[in-house]
Design a protein around this motif. Structure first.
Motif, short mmCIF file in Angstrom:
data_model
loop_
_atom_site.label_atom_id
_atom_site.label_comp_id
_atom_site.label_asym_id
_atom_site.label_seq_id
_atom_site.Cartn_x
_atom_site.Cartn_y
_atom_site.Cartn_z
N CYS A 142 -7.22 24.45 -24.73
CA CYS A 142 -6.47 23.19 -24.74
C CYS A 142 -5.35 23.30 -25.77
CB CYS A 142 -7.42 22.03 -25.12
SG CYS A 142 -6.54 20.50 -25.52
N CYS A 171 -6.12 20.37 -28.75
CA CYS A 171 -7.18 20.51 -29.77
C CYS A 171 -7.60 21.95 -29.98
CB CYS A 171 -8.39 19.64 -29.42
SG CYS A 171 -9.31 20.25 -28.00
N VAL A 211 -9.56 23.79 -28.16
CA VAL A 211 -10.89 24.18 -27.66
C VAL A 211 -10.76 25.18 -26.52
CG1 VAL A 211 -11.11 22.33 -25.91
CG2 VAL A 211 -13.17 23.24 -27.00
N CYS A 234 -8.10 17.62 -20.92
CA CYS A 234 -9.12 18.27 -21.75
C CYS A 234 -10.29 17.31 -21.94
CB CYS A 234 -8.50 18.66 -23.09
SG CYS A 234 -9.72 19.21 -24.29
N CYS A 262 -11.00 16.58 -25.99
CA CYS A 262 -10.20 15.64 -26.78
C CYS A 262 -9.59 14.53 -25.94
CB CYS A 262 -9.13 16.38 -27.58
SG CYS A 262 -7.83 17.09 -26.56
N SER A 312 -7.21 14.46 -23.99
CA SER A 312 -5.75 14.39 -23.86
C SER A 312 -5.27 15.29 -22.73
CB SER A 312 -5.05 14.72 -25.18
OG SER A 312 -5.56 15.89 -25.71
ZN LIG Z 1 -8.42 19.23 -26.13
#
Ligand SMILES: [Zn+2]
Length: 329
Positions: A49, A52, A54, A92, A95, A97
């Protein structure tokens, strides 16, 4: 090669994540002008992502709709060419977003492809009109201006050393604005251009960017007449540029004529006649004497049928200072 790959080769698009279908080219109009639209898709599986960071394992980041962008490409054929790119949107789970797929053909939040920008820079190096570059690259003149300014910022002149022989020059670069440039007098390479030419700016430029040792290395500086800044080169011989010297002498001769001329003004009728003649035939006084004919008679208003040389001779008789200056000139 597939149709999609052929299109990409044709359009200089290297991004493997952009796909074209068959029949992807359509003719249309944009802002009232005929153009070509090329429909493409941009998608891939992101490794993580972008918001964030991840890692994308088991659809942590999943595909979620698309976003359509119109991106200006270099003209193919004769009409402006745009790619209508369906960009993948991602969501995502970690998060919550979302973000849009990226491609190297265009910068984020920009609708002009990198290839068009490169084309603008290449064309601007050919001293073309801003307007014609804009037209050839299907962008606005403001965009051309911005691209050139950005490219200039990337250009950092290297202040390593100065050549033994320098040449300074001034030139007009915008309405009445003068710029200053310094050149390697032997190779002709432009070393830098300053957008101002006052003594202080130039002096400071050399003092800030070059050490005294560097400046001492300079043996000759070729300059125009107005150069208070040469004192920063303590060991250099100063050469006054021939062109500027000729220009200065020319100007002085003309000044002398104007002085004499103005003394004759407002006196009696005879002097007024002289005044008008000196005013009208200023060019003849600046010409090389050998370029004036002594045999060819022409009609000169205020004089009558005369030769160029006889006119000059008569005008020189109006004033001894004018005559002395002309002989020296
Ligand atoms: Zn994310």
């Amino acid at each position: 090669m597939s149709c999609s790959n052929n299109n990409k080769t044709l359009l200089d698009i290297k991004d493997p994540n952009i796909i074209f279908d068959e029949d992807c080219v359509k003719e249309g109009t944009y802002k009232g002008k005929r153009c070509k639209y090329i429909f493409g898709k941009l998608t891939y599986t992101p490794t993580h992502c972008v918001k964030c960071g991840v890692k994308n394992i088991d659809f942590t980041v999943y595909k979620n709709g698309t976003q359509l962008s119109r991106i200006t490409l270099p003209i193919t054929g004769i009409n402006p060419t745009y790619i209508l790119l369906q960009k993948q949107r991602f969501m995502c789970q970690a998060c919550q977003s979302s973000f849009t797929a990226k491609t190297p053909i265009v910068q984020r939040n920009c609708f002009i492809s990198q290839n068009v920008k490169a084309q603008v820079i290449l064309k601007s190096a050919e001293a073309q009109l801003l307007r014609s570059i804009a037209r050839d690259c299907s962008v606005s003149p403001a965009t051309v201006h911005r691209q050139i300014n950005q490219a200039v910022k990337q250009f950092i002149p290297h202040y390593k050393a100065l050549p033994k022989h320098l040449s300074f020059d001034e030139f007009k670069y915008a309405k009445g604005e003068m710029a200053f440039e310094y050149i390697n007098a032997e190779s002709g390479d432009i070393l830098n251009i300053l957008d101002r030419r006052d003594n202080l700016t130039i002096k400071n430029h050399f003092i800030v960017n070059y050490s005294l040792t560097d400046r001492q290395h300079v043996e000759t500086v070729t300059i125009d007449m107005n150069a208070g800044y040469v004192s920063v080169f303590p060991r250099a011989k100063i050469i006054i540029d021939r062109f500027h010297l000729v220009q200065l002498i020319n100007r002085s001769m003309n000044k002398c004529r104007i002085q004499v001329m103005n003394q004759l003004r407002m006196s009696n009728g005879d002097d007024m006649k002289k005044y008008r003649r000196l005013k009208r035939y200023w060019k003849l006084l600046l010409k090389k004497r050998s370029d004036l004919s002594s045999v060819e008679y022409k009609y000169y208003p205020l004089f009558g049928q005369r030769t160029g040389q006889s006119i000059v001779d008569e005008m020189l008789h109006y004033d001894p200072v004018l005559k002395a200056n002309y002989e020296l000139y």
